[in-house]
Design a protein around this motif. Structure first.
Motif, PDB file in Angstrom:
ATOM      1  N   GLY A  85       0.791  -1.233   0.000  1.00 39.44           N
ATOM      2  CA  GLY A  85       0.000   0.000   0.000  1.00 39.44           C
ATOM      3  C   GLY A  85       0.813   1.267   0.000  1.00 39.44           C
ATOM      4  N   LEU A  86       2.136   1.161  -0.026  1.00 40.62           N
ATOM      5  CA  LEU A  86       3.003   2.338  -0.010  1.00 40.62           C
ATOM      6  C   LEU A  86       3.169   2.873  -1.428  1.00 40.62           C
ATOM      7  CD1 LEU A  86       4.943   4.147   1.691  1.00 40.62           C
ATOM      8  CD2 LEU A  86       6.755   2.528   1.109  1.00 40.62           C
ATOM      9  N   ALA A  87       2.949   4.162  -1.610  1.00 39.61           N
ATOM     10  CA  ALA A  87       3.088   4.797  -2.927  1.00 39.61           C
ATOM     11  C   ALA A  87       4.566   5.032  -3.231  1.00 39.61           C
ATOM     12  CB  ALA A  87       2.301   6.098  -2.975  1.00 39.61           C
ATOM     13  N   MET A  88       5.305   3.942  -3.289  1.00 35.90           N
ATOM     14  CA  MET A  88       6.733   3.922  -3.574  1.00 35.90           C
ATOM     15  C   MET A  88       7.039   2.598  -4.279  1.00 35.90           C
ATOM     16  SD  MET A  88       8.573   6.579  -2.391  1.00 35.90           S
ATOM     17  CE  MET A  88      10.192   5.938  -1.934  1.00 35.90           C
ATOM     18  N   PRO A  89       8.134   2.523  -5.030  1.00 34.53           N
ATOM     19  CA  PRO A  89       8.445   1.289  -5.764  1.00 34.53           C
ATOM     20  C   PRO A  89       9.112   0.210  -4.923  1.00 34.53           C
ATOM     21  CG  PRO A  89      10.073   2.972  -6.284  1.00 34.53           C
ATOM     22  CD  PRO A  89       9.036   3.626  -5.408  1.00 34.53           C
ATOM     23  N   ASP A  90       9.174   0.363  -3.610  1.00 29.81           N
ATOM     24  CA  ASP A  90       9.928  -0.549  -2.745  1.00 29.81           C
ATOM     25  C   ASP A  90       9.492  -2.002  -2.871  1.00 29.81           C
ATOM     26  OD1 ASP A  90      11.237   1.659  -1.894  1.00 29.81           O
ATOM     27  OD2 ASP A  90      10.331   1.754   0.082  1.00 29.81           O
ATOM     28  N   VAL A  91       8.185  -2.259  -2.996  1.00 28.83           N
ATOM     29  CA  VAL A  91       7.694  -3.632  -2.986  1.00 28.83           C
ATOM     30  C   VAL A  91       8.238  -4.426  -4.173  1.00 28.83           C
ATOM     31  CG1 VAL A  91       5.584  -3.255  -4.354  1.00 28.83           C
ATOM     32  CG2 VAL A  91       5.615  -4.993  -2.542  1.00 28.83           C
ATOM     33  N   PHE A  92       8.654  -3.748  -5.238  1.00 28.91           N
ATOM     34  CA  PHE A  92       9.146  -4.455  -6.415  1.00 28.91           C
ATOM     35  C   PHE A  92      10.514  -5.098  -6.192  1.00 28.91           C
ATOM     36  CE2 PHE A  92       5.934  -1.698  -8.280  1.00 28.91           C
ATOM     37  CZ  PHE A  92       5.290  -2.572  -9.147  1.00 28.91           C
ATOM     38  N   ALA A  93      11.244  -4.689  -5.160  1.00 29.79           N
ATOM     39  CA  ALA A  93      12.533  -5.330  -4.873  1.00 29.79           C
ATOM     40  C   ALA A  93      12.332  -6.797  -4.515  1.00 29.79           C
ATOM     41  CB  ALA A  93      13.252  -4.595  -3.742  1.00 29.79           C
ATOM     42  N   GLY A  94      11.382  -7.086  -3.630  1.00 28.98           N
ATOM     43  CA  GLY A  94      11.082  -8.469  -3.291  1.00 28.98           C
ATOM     44  C   GLY A  94      10.494  -9.231  -4.460  1.00 28.98           C
ATOM     45  N   VAL A  95       9.673  -8.550  -5.248  1.00 28.74           N
ATOM     46  CA  VAL A  95       9.094  -9.171  -6.445  1.00 28.74           C
ATOM     47  C   VAL A  95      10.201  -9.621  -7.396  1.00 28.74           C
ATOM     48  CG1 VAL A  95       7.801  -8.639  -8.555  1.00 28.74           C
ATOM     49  CG2 VAL A  95       6.853  -8.040  -6.319  1.00 28.74           C
ATOM     50  N   ILE A  96      11.225  -8.792  -7.573  1.00 30.38           N
ATOM     51  CA  ILE A  96      12.339  -9.123  -8.464  1.00 30.38           C
ATOM     52  C   ILE A  96      13.043 -10.393  -8.003  1.00 30.38           C
ATOM     53  CG2 ILE A  96      14.660  -8.369  -9.139  1.00 30.38           C
ATOM     54  CD1 ILE A  96      13.514  -5.488  -9.195  1.00 30.38           C
ATOM     55  N   ILE A  97      13.366 -10.465  -6.720  1.00 32.00           N
ATOM     56  CA  ILE A  97      14.076 -11.635  -6.192  1.00 32.00           C
ATOM     57  C   ILE A  97      13.247 -12.897  -6.380  1.00 32.00           C
ATOM     58  CG2 ILE A  97      15.002 -12.698  -4.101  1.00 32.00           C
ATOM     59  CD1 ILE A  97      15.655  -9.846  -3.109  1.00 32.00           C
ATOM     60  N   LEU A  98      11.954 -12.830  -6.070  1.00 33.15           N
ATOM     61  CA  LEU A  98      11.102 -14.011  -6.141  1.00 33.15           C
ATOM     62  C   LEU A  98      10.866 -14.440  -7.595  1.00 33.15           C
ATOM     63  CD1 LEU A  98       9.780 -15.792  -4.013  1.00 33.15           C
ATOM     64  CD2 LEU A  98       7.651 -14.528  -4.355  1.00 33.15           C
ATOM     65  N   LEU A  99      10.680 -13.486  -8.493  1.00 37.14           N
ATOM     66  CA  LEU A  99      10.450 -13.822  -9.893  1.00 37.14           C
ATOM     67  C   LEU A  99      11.700 -14.431 -10.539  1.00 37.14           C
ATOM     68  CD1 LEU A  99       8.279 -11.109 -11.717  1.00 37.14           C
ATOM     69  CD2 LEU A  99       7.848 -13.554 -11.458  1.00 37.14           C
ATOM     70  N   ILE A 100      12.862 -13.835 -10.266  1.00 34.80           N
ATOM     71  CA  ILE A 100      14.100 -14.377 -10.823  1.00 34.80           C
ATOM     72  C   ILE A 100      14.317 -15.805 -10.331  1.00 34.80           C
ATOM     73  CG2 ILE A 100      16.618 -14.173 -10.764  1.00 34.80           C
ATOM     74  CD1 ILE A 100      16.280 -11.154 -10.865  1.00 34.80           C
ATOM     75  N   THR A 101      14.080 -16.031  -9.065  1.00 37.24           N
ATOM     76  CA  THR A 101      14.235 -17.378  -8.496  1.00 37.24           C
ATOM     77  C   THR A 101      13.293 -18.371  -9.170  1.00 37.24           C
ATOM     78  OG1 THR A 101      14.872 -16.458  -6.344  1.00 37.24           O
ATOM     79  CG2 THR A 101      14.063 -18.718  -6.370  1.00 37.24           C
ATOM     80  N   THR A 102      12.033 -17.976  -9.327  1.00 36.89           N
ATOM     81  CA  THR A 102      11.043 -18.876  -9.919  1.00 36.89           C
ATOM     82  C   THR A 102      11.381 -19.204 -11.364  1.00 36.89           C
ATOM     83  OG1 THR A 102       9.356 -17.877  -8.481  1.00 36.89           O
ATOM     84  CG2 THR A 102       8.574 -19.215 -10.303  1.00 36.89           C
ATOM     85  N   LEU A 103      11.821 -18.208 -12.126  1.00 41.10           N
ATOM     86  CA  LEU A 103      12.150 -18.447 -13.529  1.00 41.10           C
ATOM     87  C   LEU A 103      13.404 -19.306 -13.675  1.00 41.10           C
ATOM     88  CD1 LEU A 103      11.413 -14.911 -15.011  1.00 41.10           C
ATOM     89  CD2 LEU A 103      10.110 -17.002 -15.409  1.00 41.10           C
ATOM     90  N   LEU A 104      14.415 -19.035 -12.863  1.00 45.19           N
ATOM     91  CA  LEU A 104      15.660 -19.800 -12.981  1.00 45.19           C
ATOM     92  C   LEU A 104      15.475 -21.261 -12.599  1.00 45.19           C
ATOM     93  CD1 LEU A 104      18.377 -17.357 -11.545  1.00 45.19           C
ATOM     94  CD2 LEU A 104      18.009 -17.995 -13.924  1.00 45.19           C
ATOM     95  N   CYS A 105      14.766 -21.510 -11.520  1.00 47.72           N
ATOM     96  CA  CYS A 105      14.637 -22.886 -11.023  1.00 47.72           C
ATOM     97  C   CYS A 105      13.463 -23.629 -11.629  1.00 47.72           C
ATOM     98  CB  CYS A 105      14.489 -22.872  -9.497  1.00 47.72           C
ATOM     99  SG  CYS A 105      16.033 -22.646  -8.627  1.00 47.72           S
ATOM    100  N   GLY A 106      12.475 -22.916 -12.133  1.00 44.74           N
ATOM    101  CA  GLY A 106      11.268 -23.595 -12.589  1.00 44.74           C
ATOM    102  C   GLY A 106      10.882 -23.275 -14.010  1.00 44.74           C
ATOM    103  N   TRP A 107      11.879 -23.015 -14.849  1.00 41.96           N
ATOM    104  CA  TRP A 107      11.591 -22.580 -16.220  1.00 41.96           C
ATOM    105  C   TRP A 107      10.679 -23.566 -16.943  1.00 41.96           C
ATOM    106  CZ3 TRP A 107      11.940 -18.283 -18.919  1.00 41.96           C
ATOM    107  CH2 TRP A 107      11.887 -18.334 -20.312  1.00 41.96           C
ATOM    108  N   ARG A 108      10.962 -24.864 -16.834  1.00 39.72           N
ATOM    109  CA  ARG A 108      10.160 -25.843 -17.558  1.00 39.72           C
ATOM    110  C   ARG A 108       8.778 -26.051 -16.949  1.00 39.72           C
ATOM    111  NH1 ARG A 108      15.171 -29.354 -18.319  1.00 39.72           N
ATOM    112  NH2 ARG A 108      15.859 -28.891 -20.426  1.00 39.72           N
ATOM    113  N   GLN A 109       8.574 -25.552 -15.760  1.00 31.62           N
ATOM    114  CA  GLN A 109       7.249 -25.631 -15.147  1.00 31.62           C
ATOM    115  C   GLN A 109       6.405 -24.399 -15.473  1.00 31.62           C
ATOM    116  OE1 GLN A 109       9.990 -26.999 -13.602  1.00 31.62           O
ATOM    117  NE2 GLN A 109       9.023 -28.965 -14.020  1.00 31.62           N
ATOM    118  N   THR A 110       6.901 -23.524 -16.326  1.00 27.96           N
ATOM    119  CA  THR A 110       6.175 -22.305 -16.684  1.00 27.96           C
ATOM    120  C   THR A 110       5.779 -22.351 -18.150  1.00 27.96           C
ATOM    121  OG1 THR A 110       8.170 -21.071 -17.323  1.00 27.96           O
ATOM    122  CG2 THR A 110       7.530 -21.004 -15.005  1.00 27.96           C
ATOM    123  N   GLY A 111       4.722 -21.644 -18.478  1.00 32.19           N
ATOM    124  CA  GLY A 111       4.260 -21.558 -19.855  1.00 32.19           C
ATOM    125  C   GLY A 111       4.525 -20.189 -20.443  1.00 32.19           C
TER     126      GLY A 111
END
Length: 512
Positions: free
Chosen positions: A169-195
């Motif tokens: 709910g904060l009007a700042m881009p801070d929440v995207f830092a955690g999003v970046i870490i989690l998305l990179i992890t998911t794509l690197l480790c689970g690429w074949r499980q994604t469409g």
């Protein structure tokens, strides 16, 4: 066997070098996944609803100001949202005096302005809630398929007991830092499980995240490196690692290109390039070696901050933002001095490092370790300073919010966060011991590989922020919710392994 409509092939080897791929789970229809994502977004949006407005930070008007100034250049001075495009930071947030800041993303500012034009900044919080909900559910779909209920329960826990609900709910881009870490992890480790659809959404989110703040590209780049180190290549894994790295790399490049485009367009429109805040100089002078160097080598060193050495050291925030003649440096300087202070910060840092290598490296190491443990929730109750610089409708809404009054939300949320993180560390330690005893850790399961990358991302975030800037609670608080998320994911994984298969399910499986 392969699934259509964006579902990946499930009979391929697992990228992270594991023989323990997630168990089969039939994909849910797109509309069911959409409803689940919306439900998760609603959970994350509850703190904003209870507050009756977004949460604000000192820099929120600066982001709005930057985008508004750009729109005024494009559409004329009649385009105006805020009472004044000069905010109370000695010209740091405007083009007055020929000084305006880089690092306050005009792209994220455009999102804020679009929300204001559409009716309310709460739209930004809703968008951020939707993004975070999708990313968490994406993580669970890859590593714990079929456990959407656990993902939603995790969002409830994270919203109540960590700062995630606040940062959503904060009007700042801070929440995207955690999003970046989690998305990179998911794509690197689970690429074949994604469409394809998942990858497209992930790419769009990552690209905007890279544009939202200039600390995000280095965070992403270093997290990719950590991921490549922790992923254990297996049969055919090399190709699948290259593909997510390429996708993430293009998103990182989008952020860098966006920064170059902004700089060139702004320089052409305003006549002078933007100025970067002198984080390195501010950190080194507060830490000690910078001030010692100035006292020993000025005025011969010819750095602009030699003129201010008599008042140093001061708090790094005062160095950059204070207009008090006793403590302020950068904000009080004229336009040409600001540009020199900003432009000299790398040369100043190298000179200090050469002059005092042990003290400088040691001090930066201490700052890094300190940043790891600093994640208090602070500065929620600052509306009396920030709100007057918002558009009139947003000002009225902010002053009617819950955080406009006195309260103890900061203290309560800080206690909840430290307790939750401590319990998460204990839970993950117990999970490590159990995994070692069972041999699961040696086999390198997908979830454990993901755990290593996420923890590496938390450490990298502390290094980027604590060393380049200075230790500050908000920098680590914005990503600390990832640690309880990992603990909850492992608890969900253990509960699934303990659950006995139903006789009917076993019979059907054997018949198949």
């Amino acid at each position: 066997m392969a699934f259509t409509k964006g579902n990946a092939v499930r009979d391929s080897p697992v990228e992270c070098g594991s023989a323990d791929s997630p168990p089969f789970s039939a994909p849910k229809p797109w509309w069911v996944r959409l409803l689940i994502t919306l439900l998760g977004a609603f959970i994350l949006f509850v703190p904003t609803m209870l507050n009756r407005d977004v949460f604000l930070y000192w820099d929120t008007p600066t982001y709005i100001n930057g985008a508004e100034t750009g729109l005024a250049k494009l559409f004329g001075e009649h385009f105006g949202l805020t009472p004044s495009r000069v905010i109370p930071t000695a010209g740091l947030g405007s083009t007055s005096g020929g000084v305006y800041l880089a690092g306050r993303s005009v792209y994220y500012g455009a999102l804020l302005v679009a929300a204001i034009v559409a009716g309310s900044l709460m739209i930004v919080a809703a968008v951020q809630a939707l993004v975070v909900s999708w990313v968490i559910l994406f993580f669970f779909r890859v590593f714990l398929p079929g456990r959407e209920g656990c993902a939603l329960l995790s969002m409830v826990v994270l919203t109540i007991f960590t700062p995630l609900g606040y940062f959503v709910g904060l009007a700042m881009p801070d929440v995207f830092a955690g999003v970046i870490i989690l998305l990179i992890t998911t794509l690197l480790c689970g690429w074949r499980q994604t469409g394809l659809a998942d990858r497209g959404v992930a790419f769009a989110v990552l690209s905007f995240a890279m544009l939202a703040h200039n600390s995000h590209p280095p965070l992403a780049f270093l997290t990719i490196l950590a991921g490549c180190i922790f992923i254990r290549p297996g049969r055919g894994a090399g190709i699948s690692v290259i593909r997510p790295v390429m996708l993430i790399g293009i998103a990182v490049c989008a952020g860098l290109v966006g920064e170059v485009v902004f700089t060139r367009v702004a320089t052409h429109a305003i006549g002078v390039p933007p100025v970067r805040l002198p984080f390195l100089s501010a950190h080194l002078q507060e830490m000690g070696p910078g001030t010692t160097y100035l006292n020993s080598h000025c005025p011969q060193a010819h750095f602009e901050i030699c003129n201010d050495r008599a008042r140093l050291p001061v708090d790094w925030r005062d160095f950059m933002f204070s207009t008090d003649p006793v403590t302020g440096v950068f904000a009080l300087a004229d336009a040409s001095a600001k540009r020199r202070i900003s432009g000299e910060q790398v040369a100043f840092a190298l000179a200090v490092l050469k002059d005092q290598p042990v003290a400088t490296v040691g001090g930066l190491g201490v700052a890094f370790v300190k940043q790891l443990t600093m994640f208090r929730v602070q500065e929620i109750y600052i509306l009396d300073t920030v709100a007057p610089w918002l558009p009139p409708a947003e000002y009225r809404r902010a002053m009617q919010s819950v955080t406009a009054g006195l309260g103890n939300l900061e203290q309560v949320l800080t206690v909840f966060t430290y307790v939750t993180v401590s319990l998460s560390v204990l839970a993950l330690t117990a999970a490590v011991i159990r995994a070692r005893m069972s041999g699961e850790l040696a086999r390198g399961s997908m979830l454990w590989s993901a755990t290593k990358i996420v923890i590496a991302g938390l450490i990298i975030n502390a290094a980027v922020c604590g060393i380049v800037a200075s230790p500050y609670d908000r920098f680590q608080a914005r990503v600390i919710w990832l640690l309880p998320l990992l603990a909850l994911a492992h608890l969900a994984a253990m509960s699934r392994r303990r659950r006995p298969a139903l006789p009917e399910t076993v019979s059907k499986a054997s018949n198949a």
